[in-house]
Design a protein around this motif. Structure first.
Motif, PDB file in Angstrom:
ATOM      1  N   HIS A 205       0.794  -1.232  -0.122  1.00 54.22           N
ATOM      2  CA  HIS A 205      -0.019  -0.070   0.066  1.00 54.22           C
ATOM      3  C   HIS A 205       0.754   1.174   0.076  1.00 54.22           C
ATOM      4  O   HIS A 205       0.292   2.372   0.427  1.00 54.22           O
ATOM      5  CB  HIS A 205      -1.088  -0.075   1.333  1.00 54.22           C
ATOM      6  CG  HIS A 205      -2.013  -1.071   1.026  1.00 54.22           C
ATOM      7  ND1 HIS A 205      -1.726  -2.430   1.572  1.00 54.22           N
ATOM      8  CD2 HIS A 205      -3.193  -1.369   0.484  1.00 54.22           C
ATOM      9  CE1 HIS A 205      -2.709  -3.218   1.447  1.00 54.22           C
ATOM     10  NE2 HIS A 205      -3.519  -2.392   0.605  1.00 54.22           N
TER      11      HIS A 205
ATOM     12  N   SER B 177       4.071   4.855   2.900  1.00 54.02           N
ATOM     13  CA  SER B 177       3.304   5.261   4.158  1.00 54.02           C
ATOM     14  C   SER B 177       2.704   4.160   5.165  1.00 54.02           C
ATOM     15  O   SER B 177       2.286   4.241   6.157  1.00 54.02           O
ATOM     16  CB  SER B 177       2.169   5.907   3.778  1.00 54.02           C
ATOM     17  OG  SER B 177       1.046   5.530   3.248  1.00 54.02           O
ATOM     18  N   VAL B 178       2.343   2.958   4.513  1.00 52.27           N
ATOM     19  CA  VAL B 178       1.937   1.922   5.385  1.00 52.27           C
ATOM     20  C   VAL B 178       2.762   0.829   5.662  1.00 52.27           C
ATOM     21  O   VAL B 178       3.546   0.318   4.760  1.00 52.27           O
ATOM     22  CB  VAL B 178       0.729   1.138   4.838  1.00 52.27           C
ATOM     23  CG1 VAL B 178       0.004  -0.117   5.361  1.00 52.27           C
ATOM     24  CG2 VAL B 178      -0.334   2.101   4.402  1.00 52.27           C
TER      25      VAL B 178
ATOM     26  N   ASP C 173       1.310  -4.197   5.800  1.00 55.43           N
ATOM     27  CA  ASP C 173       0.221  -4.348   4.864  1.00 55.43           C
ATOM     28  C   ASP C 173      -0.732  -5.195   5.418  1.00 55.43           C
ATOM     29  O   ASP C 173      -1.969  -5.233   5.038  1.00 55.43           O
ATOM     30  CB  ASP C 173       0.733  -4.924   3.571  1.00 55.43           C
ATOM     31  CG  ASP C 173       1.897  -3.654   2.727  1.00 55.43           C
ATOM     32  OD1 ASP C 173       1.412  -2.558   2.882  1.00 55.43           O
ATOM     33  OD2 ASP C 173       2.844  -3.798   2.255  1.00 55.43           O
TER      34      ASP C 173
ATOM     35  N   TYR D 131      -3.054  -3.911   7.754  1.00 58.47           N
ATOM     36  CA  TYR D 131      -3.701  -2.611   7.156  1.00 58.47           C
ATOM     37  C   TYR D 131      -4.867  -3.407   6.193  1.00 58.47           C
ATOM     38  O   TYR D 131      -6.200  -3.047   6.318  1.00 58.47           O
ATOM     39  CB  TYR D 131      -2.853  -1.911   6.119  1.00 58.47           C
ATOM     40  CG  TYR D 131      -3.682  -0.848   5.010  1.00 58.47           C
ATOM     41  CD1 TYR D 131      -4.016   0.355   5.701  1.00 58.47           C
ATOM     42  CD2 TYR D 131      -4.058  -1.395   3.995  1.00 58.47           C
ATOM     43  CE1 TYR D 131      -4.482   1.247   4.869  1.00 58.47           C
ATOM     44  CE2 TYR D 131      -4.618  -0.434   2.926  1.00 58.47           C
ATOM     45  CZ  TYR D 131      -5.108   0.912   3.573  1.00 58.47           C
ATOM     46  OH  TYR D 131      -5.727   1.792   2.748  1.00 58.47           O
TER      47      TYR D 131
ATOM     48  N   LYS E 136      -9.438   4.044   5.652  1.00 58.94           N
ATOM     49  CA  LYS E 136      -8.106   4.142   5.201  1.00 58.94           C
ATOM     50  C   LYS E 136      -7.045   4.750   6.133  1.00 58.94           C
ATOM     51  O   LYS E 136      -5.952   3.965   6.383  1.00 58.94           O
ATOM     52  CB  LYS E 136      -7.819   4.714   3.723  1.00 58.94           C
ATOM     53  CG  LYS E 136      -8.350   3.829   2.706  1.00 58.94           C
ATOM     54  CD  LYS E 136      -8.110   4.609   1.383  1.00 58.94           C
ATOM     55  CE  LYS E 136      -8.778   3.958   0.353  1.00 58.94           C
ATOM     56  NZ  LYS E 136      -8.771   4.467  -1.032  1.00 58.94           N
TER      57      LYS E 136
ATOM     58  N   ALA F 204      -4.342   2.619   8.504  1.00 61.66           N
ATOM     59  CA  ALA F 204      -2.793   2.875   8.169  1.00 61.66           C
ATOM     60  C   ALA F 204      -2.168   3.077   9.676  1.00 61.66           C
ATOM     61  O   ALA F 204      -1.217   2.704   9.960  1.00 61.66           O
ATOM     62  CB  ALA F 204      -2.558   4.026   7.282  1.00 61.66           C
TER      63      ALA F 204
ATOM     64  N   ALA G 176      -1.947  -0.026  11.591  1.00 61.11           N
ATOM     65  CA  ALA G 176      -1.040  -0.855  11.337  1.00 61.11           C
ATOM     66  C   ALA G 176       0.430  -0.327  11.364  1.00 61.11           C
ATOM     67  O   ALA G 176       1.342  -1.023  11.694  1.00 61.11           O
ATOM     68  CB  ALA G 176      -1.188  -1.177   9.572  1.00 61.11           C
ATOM     69  N   ASN G 177       0.699   1.213  11.310  1.00 55.64           N
ATOM     70  CA  ASN G 177       1.976   1.683  11.583  1.00 55.64           C
ATOM     71  C   ASN G 177       2.283   1.465  12.800  1.00 55.64           C
ATOM     72  O   ASN G 177       3.501   1.256  13.369  1.00 55.64           O
ATOM     73  CB  ASN G 177       1.858   3.077  10.895  1.00 55.64           C
ATOM     74  CG  ASN G 177       1.935   3.177   9.574  1.00 55.64           C
ATOM     75  OD1 ASN G 177       2.243   2.405   8.915  1.00 55.64           O
ATOM     76  ND2 ASN G 177       1.640   4.429   9.014  1.00 55.64           N
TER      77      ASN G 177
END
Length: 86
Positions: free
Chosen positions: A5, A8-9, A12, A15, A25, A29, A32-33
């Motif tokens: 993605h 920035s992600v 994945d 996410y 979104k 993100a 996930a981060n």
């Protein structure tokens, strides 16, 4: 297999799982981060007062910044709930 993605992600798989569960979104993100970073808080986090200490006008301005719809009809507790669930 999750597709990339973009840079920035950072995670994945997480996410993609969150998006399938209906997360936006932006929220997917962010989570996930955080997981990719080991769930460590950022160095600049925690300096803001809790939303309960903000006045309604400041809450409204923050809701406008992030694009919460229906904010003009919300009272203080509804704005807090909307900001936290964003």
């Amino acid at each position: 297999m999750a597709s990339s993605h973009g840079p920035s992600v950072k995670d994945d798989d997480t996410y993609e799982a969150l998006r399938k569960q209906g997360a936006s979104k932006e929220k997917a993100a962010r989570i996930a981060n955080a997981r990719a970073a080991g769930d460590k808080p950022s160095a600049r986090g925690g300096k803001s007062a809790p939303y309960e200490e903000w006045n309604r006008d400041d809450l409204y301005d923050r809701a406008r910044e992030i694009g919460i719809k229906g904010r003009s009809e919300m009272n203080k507790s509804e704005l807090i709930r909307a900001l936290r669930s964003h």
